[in-house]
Design an enzyme around this catalytic site. Sequence first.
Site, PDB file in Angstrom:
ATOM      1  N   TYR A  36     -12.278  -2.090  39.979  1.00  0.00           N
ATOM      2  CA  TYR A  36     -12.665  -1.219  41.084  1.00  0.00           C
ATOM      3  C   TYR A  36     -14.185  -1.195  41.278  1.00  0.00           C
ATOM      4  O   TYR A  36     -14.686  -1.471  42.368  1.00  0.00           O
ATOM      5  CB  TYR A  36     -12.167   0.208  40.836  1.00  0.00           C
ATOM      6  CG  TYR A  36     -10.682   0.391  40.917  1.00  0.00           C
ATOM      7  CD1 TYR A  36     -10.091   1.027  42.005  1.00  0.00           C
ATOM      8  CD2 TYR A  36      -9.845  -0.053  39.898  1.00  0.00           C
ATOM      9  CE1 TYR A  36      -8.710   1.217  42.073  1.00  0.00           C
ATOM     10  CE2 TYR A  36      -8.473   0.125  39.953  1.00  0.00           C
ATOM     11  CZ  TYR A  36      -7.916   0.758  41.045  1.00  0.00           C
ATOM     12  OH  TYR A  36      -6.549   0.939  41.116  1.00  0.00           O
ATOM     13  N   HIS A  43      -8.502   4.824  50.734  1.00  0.00           N
ATOM     14  CA  HIS A  43      -8.419   3.745  49.747  1.00  0.00           C
ATOM     15  C   HIS A  43      -7.110   2.983  49.897  1.00  0.00           C
ATOM     16  O   HIS A  43      -7.112   1.744  50.012  1.00  0.00           O
ATOM     17  CB  HIS A  43      -8.536   4.303  48.329  1.00  0.00           C
ATOM     18  CG  HIS A  43      -8.490   3.246  47.279  1.00  0.00           C
ATOM     19  ND1 HIS A  43      -9.621   2.589  46.827  1.00  0.00           N
ATOM     20  CD2 HIS A  43      -7.447   2.683  46.605  1.00  0.00           C
ATOM     21  CE1 HIS A  43      -9.270   1.694  45.926  1.00  0.00           C
ATOM     22  NE2 HIS A  43      -7.956   1.722  45.767  1.00  0.00           N
ATOM     23  N   GLU A  44      -6.001   3.716  49.929  1.00  0.00           N
ATOM     24  CA  GLU A  44      -4.710   3.036  50.026  1.00  0.00           C
ATOM     25  C   GLU A  44      -4.555   2.334  51.371  1.00  0.00           C
ATOM     26  O   GLU A  44      -3.996   1.239  51.462  1.00  0.00           O
ATOM     27  CB  GLU A  44      -3.576   4.029  49.786  1.00  0.00           C
ATOM     28  CG  GLU A  44      -3.630   4.762  48.454  1.00  0.00           C
ATOM     29  CD  GLU A  44      -3.796   3.845  47.260  1.00  0.00           C
ATOM     30  OE1 GLU A  44      -3.328   2.696  47.302  1.00  0.00           O
ATOM     31  OE2 GLU A  44      -4.414   4.284  46.273  1.00  0.00           O
ATOM     32  N   HIS A  53      -6.214  -1.051  51.563  1.00  0.00           N
ATOM     33  CA  HIS A  53      -5.474  -2.145  50.939  1.00  0.00           C
ATOM     34  C   HIS A  53      -4.697  -2.969  51.969  1.00  0.00           C
ATOM     35  O   HIS A  53      -4.299  -4.101  51.679  1.00  0.00           O
ATOM     36  CB  HIS A  53      -4.494  -1.607  49.900  1.00  0.00           C
ATOM     37  CG  HIS A  53      -5.096  -1.385  48.555  1.00  0.00           C
ATOM     38  ND1 HIS A  53      -5.624  -2.414  47.792  1.00  0.00           N
ATOM     39  CD2 HIS A  53      -5.255  -0.259  47.811  1.00  0.00           C
ATOM     40  CE1 HIS A  53      -6.074  -1.927  46.645  1.00  0.00           C
ATOM     41  NE2 HIS A  53      -5.868  -0.622  46.634  1.00  0.00           N
ATOM     42  N   GLU A  75      -8.870  -4.586  44.503  1.00  0.00           N
ATOM     43  CA  GLU A  75      -9.288  -3.205  44.274  1.00  0.00           C
ATOM     44  C   GLU A  75     -10.766  -2.997  44.575  1.00  0.00           C
ATOM     45  O   GLU A  75     -11.172  -1.960  45.103  1.00  0.00           O
ATOM     46  CB  GLU A  75      -8.991  -2.793  42.829  1.00  0.00           C
ATOM     47  CG  GLU A  75      -7.516  -2.760  42.460  1.00  0.00           C
ATOM     48  CD  GLU A  75      -6.732  -1.676  43.187  1.00  0.00           C
ATOM     49  OE1 GLU A  75      -7.340  -0.898  43.951  1.00  0.00           O
ATOM     50  OE2 GLU A  75      -5.512  -1.612  42.988  1.00  0.00           O
TER      51      GLU A  75
END
Length: 619
Positions: free
Chosen positions: A444, A359-360, A363, A382
């Site tokens: 999200y 997930h990070e 980004h 997000e």
Amino acid sequence: MKNVKFSLLLVLCSLFLSAQKDAYYQQYAKYKMDIDVDATNFTYQGKQTLQYTNNSPDDLDVVYFHLYWNTFKAGSMMDQRVQNQGVNADGRLAAKTANGVVSRLASIPQNEEGRQNIHWIKLNGKELKFEIQETIMKVYLPEKIKSKSTATFTMEWDANIPMQIRRAGRNNREGVDMTMTQWYPKIAEYDYDGWATFDYIGREFHAPFADFDINIKIDKNYIIGAGGTLENPNDVAGYTKNPTLKPDANNKVTWKWTAKNMLDFAWAADRDYSVDSFTILDGPKVYFVYQKSEKTKYWEESKPYVTKFFQIMNNKFGRYKWPSYSFVQGGDGGMEYGMCTMILGESKSLEGLCGLMFHEGAHSWFQQMLATNESEKPWLDEGFTSYAENFVMNQLFPPKSPQPNPFVESLARYADFTKTGKEEPAVWFADHHDNGTAYSFASYVKGELFLVQLGYIIGEDNLSKVMLRYYDEWAMKHPTERDFMHIAQQVSGMDLKWFYNYWINTTKTIDYGIKNVKYDGNSTTITLVNKGTMPMPIDFSILTKDKKVINYNIPLNMTHTWKKADIYGPIQILAYWPWTQQEYSFTIPYGKEQISAMGIDFSQRLADVNPEDNYLEVK
């Protein structure tokens, strides 16, 4: 005749100047900083030179800087917001007590408050007047920064590293000494909408692209993990086998970091860090900076999965632009920055750690390279990141029981949440949601399902084309939702404004069902009903007794055209369904004896909040 020609010339010049004024631009900054850290007292001294290029068509008479750490104290706007929200507040900012929910910021000791004390700021050597508005510093300019010109600011300040409450600070819960994120006076973004001067209440960020040249002087026993290129690895600990440390009289060494074309520079420091690195074929060099222990054992096991993550992302969403990426143990969960992320390192499973890393890491595409204003449009950041995370997780950690698509769980969670009455529109600014859970679903989940619904409407092949074209046209820029929708409409040939408006600006929901089925020899007439408040095109399929799937598409009149293909094979197109019409009937050339089952959306991508009446088994 001369007057006619002159008038025509004036009109053309006016049109040209108007087009130039409305043309896309983005500001640029170059930071050079010298930082001296007092690790014992958790403070530092900072000197900064900032070259700021005004690429806008406007002359600027003020500039704004973010001073994010000023929010970490009792009585701040963040503290007030948490107290006002009570049980709806972010759980990381609030604590449950016998007297109810209280803000963690209210009890920060004064010596552990966040403070960024600006000593002075100058423009081209002239000292400037400024005023501090908590996390915003407004700087008045004696002379305007002209359009297409560059100005040089110099500044000195000192800072108190705050108690770790949200993302940044000292002594996080896993024992990392310093998480240094959003830690320096950071110039705000200026664009067509003006200055992006959002008060920091705990959520998202926005900034112009910049180059960084950072010197960090700190006790020689510390190791630093950062998003950037370490220029002197032999002079500091952790990055080479036999470094030649040359501490000064105060037992400090200087770490020299550079980075180009990034939104920010983040770093963390700890005496117990270890550094691992590996290079991904056709990808970046990856650094793991963390405390090695039994609690962080999954970091080593994650390396092949991280390798595959970057390779899948490069292929599906566009190539990662920078030379390296660092996963650094720090912060309070996970938060993305330029060329790095700060994440909690202790995990109960390999899958859990990889999900956080993916997930990070995603980004880097949807917030860093495609640098949307996440304070204004968090769903565009997000949500798209969550879509990429689940896409990759489904490939690298496939579910034990097969699912029709990677987003089934998100669809089910969304449908359940709509029934709570707490849903808030995705269009709201990040920090202005009244309910922490509602923010998460709006940004999200609905942001992720925005792409799932778009794929359902235009077809998955078209969605893939949209995502790559979005990257090709807007990487290393600041796209908006209009830029994305423009590409989606061009690729699909459909009018999609209605979809954007319903899904992002409202909390209206999709709810279709099978109302009636009438069998008549070798044909069957099916009546569907729209019980919801958001119209959609409808995929309808039948499963024959000999195990063949026949697919139909009922276009929505507002799209004005329809998808020609999708993931499940050939499609038979039926007459369109006007959005004002509640029921819709159609006849198919199959009798009851030929049909085993029928239903709306066999692929289970449609975000129908009550899917129970979408399917019918024929007995």
